[in-house]
Design a protein around this motif. Structure first.
Motif, PDB file in Angstrom:
ATOM      1  N   LEU A   1       0.824  -1.200   0.000  1.00  0.00           N
ATOM      2  CA  LEU A   1       0.000   0.000   0.000  1.00  0.00           C
ATOM      3  C   LEU A   1       0.863   1.256   0.000  1.00  0.00           C
ATOM      4  CD1 LEU A   1      -3.007   0.704  -0.022  1.00  0.00           C
ATOM      5  CD2 LEU A   1      -2.926   0.861   2.469  1.00  0.00           C
ATOM      6  N   ASP A   2       2.053   1.151   0.548  1.00  0.00           N
ATOM      7  CA  ASP A   2       2.965   2.296   0.547  1.00  0.00           C
ATOM      8  C   ASP A   2       3.368   2.685  -0.872  1.00  0.00           C
ATOM      9  OD1 ASP A   2       4.345  -0.143   0.348  1.00  0.00           O
ATOM     10  OD2 ASP A   2       6.192   0.705   1.160  1.00  0.00           O
ATOM     11  N   LYS A   3       3.446   1.702  -1.768  1.00  0.00           N
ATOM     12  CA  LYS A   3       3.777   1.987  -3.163  1.00  0.00           C
ATOM     13  C   LYS A   3       2.624   2.713  -3.859  1.00  0.00           C
ATOM     14  CE  LYS A   3       7.818   0.067  -2.989  1.00  0.00           C
ATOM     15  NZ  LYS A   3       9.041   0.923  -3.037  1.00  0.00           N
ATOM     16  N   ILE A   4       1.415   2.347  -3.498  1.00  0.00           N
ATOM     17  CA  ILE A   4       0.251   3.072  -4.025  1.00  0.00           C
ATOM     18  C   ILE A   4       0.308   4.524  -3.565  1.00  0.00           C
ATOM     19  CG2 ILE A   4      -2.266   3.239  -4.039  1.00  0.00           C
ATOM     20  CD1 ILE A   4      -1.459   0.719  -5.412  1.00  0.00           C
ATOM     21  N   ALA A   5       0.648   4.723  -2.293  1.00  0.00           N
ATOM     22  CA  ALA A   5       0.743   6.080  -1.744  1.00  0.00           C
ATOM     23  C   ALA A   5       1.820   6.887  -2.478  1.00  0.00           C
ATOM     24  CB  ALA A   5       1.041   6.020  -0.245  1.00  0.00           C
ATOM     25  N   GLU A   6       2.975   6.271  -2.723  1.00  0.00           N
ATOM     26  CA  GLU A   6       4.055   6.952  -3.441  1.00  0.00           C
ATOM     27  C   GLU A   6       3.609   7.346  -4.842  1.00  0.00           C
ATOM     28  OE1 GLU A   6       7.554   4.557  -3.482  1.00  0.00           O
ATOM     29  OE2 GLU A   6       7.685   4.415  -1.294  1.00  0.00           O
ATOM     30  N   CYS A   7       2.886   6.457  -5.499  1.00  0.00           N
ATOM     31  CA  CYS A   7       2.384   6.750  -6.845  1.00  0.00           C
ATOM     32  C   CYS A   7       1.447   7.950  -6.826  1.00  0.00           C
ATOM     33  CB  CYS A   7       1.669   5.518  -7.400  1.00  0.00           C
ATOM     34  SG  CYS A   7       0.858   5.789  -8.993  1.00  0.00           S
ATOM     35  N   LEU A   8       0.546   7.994  -5.845  1.00  0.00           N
ATOM     36  CA  LEU A   8      -0.422   9.085  -5.770  1.00  0.00           C
ATOM     37  C   LEU A   8       0.242  10.403  -5.375  1.00  0.00           C
ATOM     38  CD1 LEU A   8      -3.473   7.261  -4.142  1.00  0.00           C
ATOM     39  CD2 LEU A   8      -3.075   7.812  -6.541  1.00  0.00           C
ATOM     40  N   GLN A   9       1.308  10.331  -4.592  1.00  0.00           N
ATOM     41  CA  GLN A   9       2.027  11.551  -4.229  1.00  0.00           C
ATOM     42  C   GLN A   9       2.680  12.189  -5.457  1.00  0.00           C
ATOM     43  OE1 GLN A   9       4.459   9.795  -1.193  1.00  0.00           O
ATOM     44  NE2 GLN A   9       3.145  10.483   0.494  1.00  0.00           N
ATOM     45  N   LYS A  10       3.072  11.363  -6.420  1.00  0.00           N
ATOM     46  CA  LYS A  10       3.702  11.867  -7.647  1.00  0.00           C
ATOM     47  C   LYS A  10       2.669  12.323  -8.677  1.00  0.00           C
ATOM     48  CE  LYS A  10       7.649   8.724  -7.127  1.00  0.00           C
ATOM     49  NZ  LYS A  10       8.341   7.531  -7.698  1.00  0.00           N
ATOM     50  N   ALA A  11       1.460  11.832  -8.573  1.00  0.00           N
ATOM     51  CA  ALA A  11       0.427  12.123  -9.563  1.00  0.00           C
ATOM     52  C   ALA A  11       0.015  13.593  -9.511  1.00  0.00           C
ATOM     53  CB  ALA A  11      -0.784  11.233  -9.319  1.00  0.00           C
ATOM     54  N   ARG A  12      -0.469  14.092 -10.646  1.00  0.00           N
ATOM     55  CA  ARG A  12      -0.966  15.468 -10.717  1.00  0.00           C
ATOM     56  C   ARG A  12      -2.440  15.522 -11.113  1.00  0.00           C
ATOM     57  NH1 ARG A  12       3.203  18.031 -14.810  1.00  0.00           N
ATOM     58  NH2 ARG A  12       2.800  15.986 -15.732  1.00  0.00           N
ATOM     59  N   GLN A  13      -2.800  14.769 -12.140  1.00  0.00           N
ATOM     60  CA  GLN A  13      -4.177  14.766 -12.635  1.00  0.00           C
ATOM     61  C   GLN A  13      -4.729  13.350 -12.483  1.00  0.00           C
ATOM     62  OE1 GLN A  13      -2.801  16.344 -16.480  1.00  0.00           O
ATOM     63  NE2 GLN A  13      -4.319  17.976 -16.227  1.00  0.00           N
ATOM     64  N   VAL A  14      -5.578  13.166 -11.487  1.00  0.00           N
ATOM     65  CA  VAL A  14      -6.030  11.830 -11.098  1.00  0.00           C
ATOM     66  C   VAL A  14      -7.518  11.659 -11.359  1.00  0.00           C
ATOM     67  CG1 VAL A  14      -6.099  10.136  -9.226  1.00  0.00           C
ATOM     68  CG2 VAL A  14      -4.310  11.901  -9.242  1.00  0.00           C
ATOM     69  N   ILE A  15      -7.879  10.523 -11.937  1.00  0.00           N
ATOM     70  CA  ILE A  15      -9.280  10.135 -12.050  1.00  0.00           C
ATOM     71  C   ILE A  15      -9.484   8.872 -11.237  1.00  0.00           C
ATOM     72  CG2 ILE A  15      -8.818   8.936 -14.258  1.00  0.00           C
ATOM     73  CD1 ILE A  15     -11.800   9.512 -14.955  1.00  0.00           C
ATOM     74  N   LEU A  16     -10.552   8.848 -10.451  1.00  0.00           N
ATOM     75  CA  LEU A  16     -10.868   7.699  -9.603  1.00  0.00           C
ATOM     76  C   LEU A  16     -12.238   7.157  -9.987  1.00  0.00           C
ATOM     77  CD1 LEU A  16      -9.805  10.254  -7.546  1.00  0.00           C
ATOM     78  CD2 LEU A  16      -9.496   8.290  -6.071  1.00  0.00           C
TER      79      LEU A  16
END
Length: 323
Positions: free
Chosen positions: A4-19
């Motif tokens: 889950l920490d890798k998911i968090a790292e990915c989202l910290q780098k993201a700028r334009q996110v769709i969920l």
């Protein structure tokens, strides 16, 4: 599978996110999407909340509900990251499945057993009572501050997927998580009224029609109801008005496995499975390319109504005999 920490790292780098979550969204799906989306907004991300299908009226109270883009409308934006929540297979994304072929980083977070290999970063915890439990941990990793709007979304996710904490997926940790949400300001009494104590007349009309179809196997251990497309159309009802019908079958004394057959289009049935005891209904659902949990699962089956019912009931009995 990634941490889950890798998911968090990915989202910290993201700028334009769709969920997005799955088609025919439920409380866990929408609560999880809204909670994570609001958290990412707090972090300064450009966030789009999306849903393959319209939000049921029941969940219009959710903080962030008015922000959701529905269906193909969400495909018009520009994104660098796609977060898929509470969905075990690409087909459950409906029209939003198209995002998987774009040049996006795809993160998948779920608690269902299934095939999740369509993501670059994948975290699945079948022991979690709801995807909302995982999102609570993810928001902690992202250092999102406690807010009552986010906490209310998480509470909705957890309370709906545990059947008001009645299902066997409820753990001591689940109660500790919810206690924390209440400490953060969630009005649990109000949310429970909104979710469980306000039924529309249409819901009761659909229940009335479904009860006319109630049937059982000769042993009485498997029971089911069905709702046709014609019934829904004649009543002016929608898919959301069938929510909770399966619980009436499951509540009957002697029934070990409850089934609900809903015709979503001509010759196409969404089948819900609920197990009271030790029967693994996920095993049954997998026979029809479905999935879920040991006690609750679902699948989509094509065919004529009576033929589909006989085929699914036969599969349930075979699994029960194997157990």
């Amino acid at each position: 599978m990634t941490g889950l920490d890798k998911i968090a790292e990915c989202l910290q780098k993201a700028r334009q996110v769709i969920l997005s979550g799955h088609v025919m969204p439920d409380g866990d799906c929408l609560g999880s999407v809204a909670a994570l989306g609001l958290g990412l907004m707090e972090l300064g991300k450009q966030v789009t909340l999306a849903s393959p299908d319209p939000l049921p009226e029941l969940y219009q109270f959710l903080p962030g509900a008015d922000r959701f883009l529905v269906g193909e409308e969400a495909l018009k934006g520009t994104y660098d990251t796609f977060v898929v929540l509470d969905s075990s297979v690409p087909d459950r994304l409906g029209p939003l499945k198209e995002l998987l072929v774009r040049d996006l980083v795809v993160c998948v977070v779920d608690h269902h057993v299934g095939n999740h290999d369509f993501g670059h970063f994948i975290y699945v915890d079948p022991k979690a009572a709801a995807t909302g439990e995982i999102i609570q941990d993810l928001l902690d990793l992202l250092h999102v501050s406690s807010r009552v709007d986010i906490a209310s979304c998480l509470y909705t996710a957890i309370v709906t997927d545990t059947g008001s904490f009645r299902y066997q997926n409820t753990t001591p940790l689940t109660h500790r998580r919810v206690a924390r949400l209440m400490e953060e300001g969630v009005d649990a009494a109000r949310l429970n009224v909104l979710l469980f104590e306000q039924k529309s007349l249409l819901h009761l009309r659909v229940l009335q029609a479904a009860l006319q179809t109630l049937d059982f196997t000769s042993c009485g251990r498997v029971g089911w109801m069905s709702v046709t497309r014609e019934t829904l159309d004649s009543l002016g009802a929608r898919e959301e008005h069938t929510d909770g019908l399966i619980d009436y079958v499951r509540s009957l004394r002697g029934v070990e496995v409850a089934l609900l057959f809903k015709e979503i289009e001509s010759g196409c049935w969404k089948v819900g499975f609920r197990s009271r005891g030790q029967v693994d209904v996920q095993q049954v659902a997998s026979r029809f390319n479905g999935g879920g949990h040991l006690r609750a699962a679902g699948a989509v089956v094509r065919g004529e109504g009576e033929a589909v019912i006989k085929m699914v009931v036969r599969a349930v009995l075979e699994v029960m005999q194997g157990d």
